[in-house]
Design a protein around this motif. Structure first.
Motif, mmCIF file in Angstrom:
data_model
loop_
_atom_site.group_PDB
_atom_site.id
_atom_site.type_symbol
_atom_site.label_atom_id
_atom_site.label_comp_id
_atom_site.label_asym_id
_atom_site.label_seq_id
_atom_site.Cartn_x
_atom_site.Cartn_y
_atom_site.Cartn_z
ATOM 1 N N PRO A 157 0.833 -1.218 0.000
ATOM 2 C CA PRO A 157 0.000 0.000 0.000
ATOM 3 C C PRO A 157 0.861 1.259 0.000
ATOM 4 O O PRO A 157 1.922 1.308 0.614
ATOM 5 C CB PRO A 157 -0.806 -0.124 1.296
ATOM 6 C CG PRO A 157 0.035 -0.990 2.181
ATOM 7 C CD PRO A 157 0.711 -1.964 1.270
ATOM 8 N N LYS A 158 0.384 2.262 -0.699
ATOM 9 C CA LYS A 158 1.072 3.551 -0.796
ATOM 10 C C LYS A 158 0.265 4.589 -0.030
ATOM 11 O O LYS A 158 -0.960 4.614 -0.130
ATOM 12 C CB LYS A 158 1.204 3.959 -2.267
ATOM 13 C CG LYS A 158 1.884 5.297 -2.506
ATOM 14 C CD LYS A 158 1.987 5.572 -4.001
ATOM 15 C CE LYS A 158 2.690 6.898 -4.273
ATOM 16 N NZ LYS A 158 2.823 7.150 -5.733
ATOM 17 N N ILE A 159 0.942 5.433 0.748
ATOM 18 C CA ILE A 159 0.252 6.444 1.554
ATOM 19 C C ILE A 159 0.466 7.830 0.954
ATOM 20 O O ILE A 159 1.592 8.186 0.577
ATOM 21 C CB ILE A 159 0.742 6.434 3.011
ATOM 22 C CG1 ILE A 159 0.559 5.052 3.641
ATOM 23 C CG2 ILE A 159 -0.003 7.479 3.835
ATOM 24 C CD1 ILE A 159 1.131 4.936 5.029
ATOM 25 N N ILE A 160 -0.602 8.589 0.846
ATOM 26 C CA ILE A 160 -0.534 9.996 0.442
ATOM 27 C C ILE A 160 -1.039 10.841 1.605
ATOM 28 O O ILE A 160 -2.135 10.608 2.120
ATOM 29 C CB ILE A 160 -1.407 10.269 -0.797
ATOM 30 C CG1 ILE A 160 -0.878 9.511 -2.011
ATOM 31 C CG2 ILE A 160 -1.461 11.764 -1.101
ATOM 32 C CD1 ILE A 160 -1.786 9.613 -3.218
ATOM 33 N N TYR A 161 -0.221 11.799 2.039
ATOM 34 C CA TYR A 161 -0.632 12.703 3.113
ATOM 35 C C TYR A 161 -1.156 13.985 2.480
ATOM 36 O O TYR A 161 -0.415 14.738 1.847
ATOM 37 C CB TYR A 161 0.537 12.985 4.049
ATOM 38 C CG TYR A 161 0.978 11.750 4.804
ATOM 39 C CD1 TYR A 161 0.181 11.239 5.831
ATOM 40 C CD2 TYR A 161 2.157 11.091 4.477
ATOM 41 C CE1 TYR A 161 0.573 10.109 6.528
ATOM 42 C CE2 TYR A 161 2.551 9.955 5.169
ATOM 43 C CZ TYR A 161 1.757 9.466 6.186
ATOM 44 O OH TYR A 161 2.143 8.342 6.875
ATOM 45 N N LEU A 162 -2.439 14.216 2.663
ATOM 46 C CA LEU A 162 -3.148 15.257 1.926
ATOM 47 C C LEU A 162 -2.667 16.666 2.266
ATOM 48 O O LEU A 162 -2.529 17.514 1.395
ATOM 49 C CB LEU A 162 -4.648 15.129 2.230
ATOM 50 C CG LEU A 162 -5.638 15.623 1.187
ATOM 51 C CD1 LEU A 162 -5.442 14.908 -0.128
ATOM 52 C CD2 LEU A 162 -7.065 15.408 1.693
ATOM 53 N N HIS A 163 -2.412 16.907 3.548
ATOM 54 C CA HIS A 163 -2.153 18.282 3.982
ATOM 55 C C HIS A 163 -0.752 18.474 4.560
ATOM 56 O O HIS A 163 -0.524 19.430 5.300
ATOM 57 C CB HIS A 163 -3.204 18.711 5.005
ATOM 58 C CG HIS A 163 -4.594 18.685 4.461
ATOM 59 N ND1 HIS A 163 -5.003 19.460 3.403
ATOM 60 C CD2 HIS A 163 -5.685 17.950 4.821
ATOM 61 C CE1 HIS A 163 -6.272 19.223 3.135
ATOM 62 N NE2 HIS A 163 -6.713 18.313 3.979
ATOM 63 N N ASP A 164 0.189 17.606 4.199
ATOM 64 C CA ASP A 164 1.564 17.811 4.632
ATOM 65 C C ASP A 164 2.149 19.053 3.960
ATOM 66 O O ASP A 164 1.815 19.380 2.815
ATOM 67 C CB ASP A 164 2.422 16.581 4.285
ATOM 68 C CG ASP A 164 2.486 15.609 5.438
ATOM 69 O OD1 ASP A 164 1.685 15.763 6.374
ATOM 70 O OD2 ASP A 164 3.314 14.680 5.406
ATOM 71 N N HIS A 165 3.026 19.720 4.679
ATOM 72 C CA HIS A 165 3.676 20.910 4.137
ATOM 73 C C HIS A 165 4.535 20.544 2.931
ATOM 74 O O HIS A 165 5.217 19.519 2.910
ATOM 75 C CB HIS A 165 4.551 21.579 5.208
ATOM 76 C CG HIS A 165 5.394 22.701 4.683
ATOM 77 N ND1 HIS A 165 4.856 23.937 4.364
ATOM 78 C CD2 HIS A 165 6.727 22.765 4.396
ATOM 79 C CE1 HIS A 165 5.828 24.723 3.925
ATOM 80 N NE2 HIS A 165 6.961 24.045 3.935
#
Length: 506
Positions: A71-79
């Motif tokens: 699985p790949k994680i995307i952090y929506l609101h990371d700087h």
């Protein structure tokens, strides 16, 4: 990524596109995904998982099956450190396309959206220019309309930045190679599905449990972090502020684009289908597939010949995340009404409490205010099957639901339910078809945000043993006949196999 890299990249059977769910967040949708993957051990699943920020620990809440990998994680609101460059500008022609995209998003055809995605992926819309550039600033001013807009420009500016930056970051992303892409919502996950469909030509499937746009409207209407002069509001109304309307319009637009690009759309019941059509989905694409559960995990937890007469001690259960949309406060107020009539009462609130810690604290304070400290127990996340044998009734007071697994689980175990009239709760408790309704009710449906009606319904079930017995037997038969997980898995397996063979866009 080069074409050669794409050729050598591992290909999965199914790539799930998930926003705020499995395997990092527990809940009904996550359990559905978990059981779906487990039920198809011969298929390989991967996922792109969208989370809010890397500050939150991405810990597995499930023991994932062996066929769920990478699985790949995307952090929506990371700087994002965005460096400006005088040599990396957006051309006038491309900026005109961006302007057209914003002005006519409701009228976009598939070819225009494909062109926008392609330009992003070719680097024609550098992030530095989209955030800091003069052309973007001019577009923002034009969309704001300073001559007529009464709302704060600062609020509008940061709303634009906060809503658009995640989209700008996602459009150039490389996604896992898969035979089928399956998004479990519209919104940001649905946007990833659109990107996958455009860039790979593979089919995109959409399953909506709750209608994403509807749920976001409820959250935005209640949100204290979005400016509104009058924030003492419980329901969505027609007098939302411009900033709230901005958010809602964005999610409506993302939903419409996802509907347009989906090969097929699946939902749980007729009410959801009608909401999807109102939001712009093609009725011909939509198919209704009710959820199911594993019978072996719940049948027999309460003996069918159990005698309820003479009972003086009772246990009431609430299963769900302790968050506003589940309306735990209405449940607590209903329990106070029950406690005034029943001396020996125990109440279990079973579900994670960390998702909205402020709301959890408010619920704890309400427990104290109602003097229920010796009656109510917040258990945190538990295995519901361990508690069902001791429960006399399950209660859901949600203001939005799709097809709650907990009602099916309770029915299967022979535990009647009280549920607010949202989603498919009425169908689950009173029946969907003529033959289903003939089984009789397996619980009571109440109004939304109605502590008095909820309390009275709980008392009716607890104080009428003959009725409770009938409801128990009706629930068991209903799930055995209409809601078997094995039937659900067979249906989705056929769907996957059909679409895995499709090579091109329809």
């Amino acid at each position: 990524m080069s074409n050669d890299d794409n050729k050598n990249e591992k290909e999965y059977d199914v790539c799930l596109l998930l926003e705020g769910t499995y395997p990092f967040v527990s809940g009904g949708v996550s359990s559905w995904i978990h059981n779906l993957i487990k039920g198809m051990p011969d298929l390989t699943f991967t996922a792109v998982c969208i989370l809010a920020t890397s500050k939150e620990k991405a810990e597995y809440k499930y023991e994932v099956p062996d066929n769920f990998v990478d699985p790949k994680i995307i952090y929506l609101h990371d700087h994002v450190d965005i460096k400006q460059s005088m040599f990396n500008k957006i051309s006038k022609k491309n900026m005109q396309k961006m302007t057209e995209f914003h002005k006519n998003i409701d009228l976009l055809d598939i070819d225009f959206m494909k062109e926008i995605v392609t330009l992003f992926r070719e680097g024609k819309f550098p992030l530095s220019e989209l955030i800091h550039g003069k052309k973007t600033w001019d577009l923002l001013i034009e969309r704001y309309g300073p001559e007529v807009n009464k709302e704060s420009f600062i609020d509008y500016f940061w709303t634009f930045r906060f809503t658009h930056l995640p989209i700008f970051k996602m459009l150039p992303l490389e996604l896992p190679k898969a035979k089928v892409y399956h998004t479990i919502s519209t919104g940001y996950a649905g946007l990833l599905g659109v990107i996958a469909r455009i860039t790979t030509g593979r089919p995109l499937l959409l399953t909506e449990h709750g209608i994403y746009v509807k749920e976001r409207k409820i959250e935005i209407s209640q949100a204290e972090w979005i400016y509104h002069k009058n924030d003492d509001r419980f329901r969505v109304d027609s007098k939302l502020g411009a900033i709230q309307t901005f958010w809602i319009r964005m999610f409506e637009q993302l939903g419409k684009i996802c509907y347009d690009y989906s090969s097929e759309i699946y939902t749980l019941y007729e009410g959801n289908k009608q909401l999807e059509i109102l939001e712009g989905a093609d009725p011909a694409k939509i198919k209704i597939i009710p959820n199911g559960i594993s019978l072996k995990n719940f049948l027999g937890l309460k003996p069918e010949d159990h005698d309820y007469k003479g009972q003086t001690e009772f246990a009431v259960g609430f299963v769900g995340r302790v968050v506003p949309i589940k309306d735990v406060k209405t449940f607590l107020r209903a329990c106070k009404i029950v406690a005034l009539k029943i001396d020996k009462l125990k109440v279990y609130i079973m579900g994670p409490t960390e998702e909205d810690e402020e709301y959890y604290e408010e619920c704890l304070n309400l427990v104290k205010l109602l003097h229920l400290e010796n009656i109510v127990e917040f258990t945190g996340k538990v295995k519901v099957a361990d508690y069902l044998p001791i429960l006399d009734v399950i209660v859901l007071t949600s203001i939005s639901e799709a097809q709650p697994l907990v009602i099916m689980e309770a029915n299967c175990a022979g535990v009647p339910a009280v549920a607010s009239d949202v989603g498919s709760c009425r169908e689950l408790l009173e029946g969907r078809t003529i033959s289903d309704k003939a089984l009789g009710p397996s619980g009571i449906v109440t109004k939304v945000a109605d502590p008095v009606g909820t309390g009275e319904a709980i008392l009716t079930i607890l104080q009428k043993p003959v009725l409770r017995k009938k409801m128990s037997l009706a629930g068991i038969e209903r799930v055995k006949t209409f809601y078997k997980e094995s039937d659900l898995n067979k249906t989705y397996l056929k769907i996957y196999h059909k679409h895995m063979k499709m090579e091109d866009l329809e």
